[in-house]
Design a protein around this motif. Structure first.
Motif, PDB file in Angstrom:
ATOM      1  N   ARG A  22      -8.368  -6.641   1.280  1.00 18.92           N
ATOM      2  CA  ARG A  22      -8.966  -7.119   2.535  1.00 18.92           C
ATOM      3  C   ARG A  22     -10.470  -6.871   2.535  1.00 18.92           C
ATOM      4  N   ALA A  23     -10.851  -5.666   2.086  1.00 21.94           N
ATOM      5  CA  ALA A  23     -12.280  -5.346   2.036  1.00 21.94           C
ATOM      6  C   ALA A  23     -12.994  -6.267   1.061  1.00 21.94           C
ATOM      7  N   GLN A  24     -12.352  -6.555  -0.066  1.00 25.25           N
ATOM      8  CA  GLN A  24     -12.951  -7.437  -1.063  1.00 25.25           C
ATOM      9  C   GLN A  24     -13.128  -8.839  -0.483  1.00 25.25           C
ATOM     10  N   LEU A  25     -12.104  -9.329   0.233  1.00 27.03           N
ATOM     11  CA  LEU A  25     -12.224 -10.644   0.865  1.00 27.03           C
ATOM     12  C   LEU A  25     -13.362 -10.662   1.877  1.00 27.03           C
ATOM     13  N   LYS A  26     -13.467  -9.603   2.644  1.00 22.93           N
ATOM     14  CA  LYS A  26     -14.535  -9.517   3.640  1.00 22.93           C
ATOM     15  C   LYS A  26     -15.898  -9.514   2.951  1.00 22.93           C
ATOM     16  N   ILE A  27     -15.993  -8.766   1.855  1.00 24.62           N
ATOM     17  CA  ILE A  27     -17.259  -8.716   1.107  1.00 24.62           C
ATOM     18  C   ILE A  27     -17.594 -10.088   0.537  1.00 24.62           C
ATOM     19  N   PHE A  28     -16.575 -10.783  -0.007  1.00 25.81           N
ATOM     20  CA  PHE A  28     -16.812 -12.132  -0.532  1.00 25.81           C
ATOM     21  C   PHE A  28     -17.287 -13.075   0.571  1.00 25.81           C
ATOM     22  N   GLU A  35      11.275  20.065  -5.943  1.00 25.29           N
ATOM     23  CA  GLU A  35      11.538  18.757  -6.564  1.00 25.29           C
ATOM     24  C   GLU A  35      11.640  17.673  -5.499  1.00 25.29           C
ATOM     25  N   ASP A  36      12.334  17.995  -4.392  1.00 28.18           N
ATOM     26  CA  ASP A  36      12.442  17.032  -3.294  1.00 28.18           C
ATOM     27  C   ASP A  36      11.072  16.731  -2.699  1.00 28.18           C
ATOM     28  N   GLU A  37      10.251  17.781  -2.525  1.00 19.81           N
ATOM     29  CA  GLU A  37       8.908  17.586  -1.983  1.00 19.81           C
ATOM     30  C   GLU A  37       8.068  16.734  -2.932  1.00 19.81           C
ATOM     31  N   ILE A  38       8.212  16.973  -4.221  1.00 20.20           N
ATOM     32  CA  ILE A  38       7.451  16.195  -5.207  1.00 20.20           C
ATOM     33  C   ILE A  38       7.870  14.726  -5.153  1.00 20.20           C
ATOM     34  N   LYS A  39       9.187  14.483  -5.061  1.00 16.03           N
ATOM     35  CA  LYS A  39       9.666  13.105  -4.964  1.00 16.03           C
ATOM     36  C   LYS A  39       9.114  12.435  -3.707  1.00 16.03           C
ATOM     37  N   LEU A  40       9.167  13.174  -2.583  1.00 17.48           N
ATOM     38  CA  LEU A  40       8.662  12.637  -1.320  1.00 17.48           C
ATOM     39  C   LEU A  40       7.164  12.348  -1.424  1.00 17.48           C
ATOM     40  N   LEU A  41       6.422  13.273  -2.028  1.00 15.57           N
ATOM     41  CA  LEU A  41       4.987  13.065  -2.190  1.00 15.57           C
ATOM     42  C   LEU A  41       4.702  11.862  -3.093  1.00 15.57           C
ATOM     43  N   ALA A  42       5.510  11.701  -4.134  1.00 15.74           N
ATOM     44  CA  ALA A  42       5.333  10.562  -5.042  1.00 15.74           C
ATOM     45  C   ALA A  42       5.568   9.251  -4.276  1.00 15.74           C
ATOM     46  N   GLN A  43       6.604   9.233  -3.440  1.00 14.99           N
ATOM     47  CA  GLN A  43       6.878   8.034  -2.648  1.00 14.99           C
ATOM     48  C   GLN A  43       5.729   7.753  -1.685  1.00 14.99           C
ATOM     49  N   ARG A  44       5.256   8.820  -1.026  1.00 17.47           N
ATOM     50  CA  ARG A  44       4.136   8.641  -0.095  1.00 17.47           C
ATOM     51  C   ARG A  44       2.893   8.146  -0.824  1.00 17.47           C
ATOM     52  N   LEU A  45       2.679   8.681  -2.008  1.00 14.17           N
ATOM     53  CA  LEU A  45       1.528   8.260  -2.809  1.00 14.17           C
ATOM     54  C   LEU A  45       1.639   6.779  -3.167  1.00 14.17           C
ATOM     55  N   GLU A  46       2.842   6.350  -3.543  1.00 14.44           N
ATOM     56  CA  GLU A  46       3.040   4.936  -3.862  1.00 14.44           C
ATOM     57  C   GLU A  46       2.738   4.057  -2.646  1.00 14.44           C
ATOM     58  N   VAL A  47       3.219   4.497  -1.472  1.00 13.13           N
ATOM     59  CA  VAL A  47       2.967   3.739  -0.242  1.00 13.13           C
ATOM     60  C   VAL A  47       1.466   3.687   0.033  1.00 13.13           C
ATOM     61  N   LEU A  48       0.812   4.848  -0.100  1.00  7.80           N
ATOM     62  CA  LEU A  48      -0.630   4.884   0.155  1.00  7.80           C
ATOM     63  C   LEU A  48      -1.403   4.030  -0.849  1.00  7.80           C
ATOM     64  N   GLU A  49      -0.975   4.064  -2.105  1.00  8.77           N
ATOM     65  CA  GLU A  49      -1.641   3.234  -3.115  1.00  8.77           C
ATOM     66  C   GLU A  49      -1.474   1.758  -2.772  1.00  8.77           C
ATOM     67  N   HIS A  50      -0.264   1.396  -2.345  1.00  6.09           N
ATOM     68  CA  HIS A  50      -0.010   0.001  -1.970  1.00  6.09           C
ATOM     69  C   HIS A  50      -0.888  -0.388  -0.774  1.00  6.09           C
ATOM     70  N   GLU A  51      -0.937   0.509   0.224  1.00  8.90           N
ATOM     71  CA  GLU A  51      -1.774   0.245   1.394  1.00  8.90           C
ATOM     72  C   GLU A  51      -3.249   0.191   1.000  1.00  8.90           C
ATOM     73  N   GLU A  52      -3.630   1.072   0.082  1.00  8.70           N
ATOM     74  CA  GLU A  52      -5.022   1.097  -0.366  1.00  8.70           C
ATOM     75  C   GLU A  52      -5.364  -0.195  -1.099  1.00  8.70           C
ATOM     76  N   ILE A  53      -4.418  -0.668  -1.916  1.00 13.98           N
ATOM     77  CA  ILE A  53      -4.646  -1.922  -2.635  1.00 13.98           C
ATOM     78  C   ILE A  53      -4.821  -3.057  -1.629  1.00 13.98           C
ATOM     79  N   LYS A  54      -3.932  -3.092  -0.622  1.00 13.59           N
ATOM     80  CA  LYS A  54      -4.054  -4.141   0.391  1.00 13.59           C
ATOM     81  C   LYS A  54      -5.367  -4.002   1.145  1.00 13.59           C
ATOM     82  N   ALA A  55      -5.720  -2.751   1.501  1.00 11.94           N
ATOM     83  CA  ALA A  55      -6.985  -2.530   2.206  1.00 11.94           C
ATOM     84  C   ALA A  55      -8.153  -2.926   1.302  1.00 11.94           C
ATOM     85  N   GLY A  56      -8.036  -2.606   0.023  1.00 13.34           N
ATOM     86  CA  GLY A  56      -9.079  -2.978  -0.928  1.00 13.34           C
ATOM     87  C   GLY A  56      -9.209  -4.483  -1.034  1.00 13.34           C
TER      88      GLY A  56
END
Length: 150
Positions: free
Chosen positions: A96-102, A73-94
């Motif tokens: 940035r990439a979208q701005l660069k493409i524009f 359960e602790d590992e799942i919670k930690l993975l969920a938090q990491r996933l949220e961080v990665l999704e947030h970073e991915e959104i920001k990277a996306g």
């Protein structure tokens, strides 16, 4: 009489043999029952030992499962938090990439517009040259026609 006596002796002998046989069977039965009681007691004791051992093992397994579920359960919670961080970073990277493409699209549109204007200017030059050529050709033909009639 002899016959009766002999029959009586045979009968007595058979009765003695029967009593001896009964006694022997009774003793065998007693030994077998005693052996069965000992074996039954031994089996009960072994079953109790096995039961105690299995109960301890079951308790240990339950504890292990409980501890493992907490860890999972602790590992799942930690993975969920990491996933949220990665999704947030991915959104920001996306983003940035979208701005660069524009920006690249804007630059491509600008370059295309410049090329279009340059092409139109060249076409205008070619049009003017073709018109001048047409005029010169017509003049040349008029001169040729005049000389043919003269």
């Amino acid at each position: 009489m002899k016959r009766k006596k002999k029959l009586t002796e045979v009968r007595e002998k058979n009765e003695r043999d029967l009593k001896a046989c009964k006694l022997e069977l009774s003793e065998r039965l007693d030994r077998i029952q005693a052996g069965m009681r000992v074996e039954s007691k031994t089996r009960r004791e072994e079953d109790e030992k096995t039961s105690k051992y299995l109960l301890k093992e079951i308790a240990a397994v339950r504890e292990s499962v409980k501890a493992e579920s907490i860890v999972r359960e602790d590992e799942i919670k930690l993975l969920a938090q990491r996933l949220e961080v990665l999704e947030h970073e991915e959104i920001k990277a996306g983003e940035r990439a979208q701005l660069k493409i524009f920006e690249q699209l804007r630059e491509l549109r600008r370059v295309l517009q410049l090329e279009k204007e340059a092409r139109l200017a060249e076409e205008d030059k070619v049009k003017v040259v073709m018109e001048e050529f047409g005029v010169a050709l017509q003049s040349g033909l008029k001169i040729v026609n005049r000389s043919d009639f003269e």
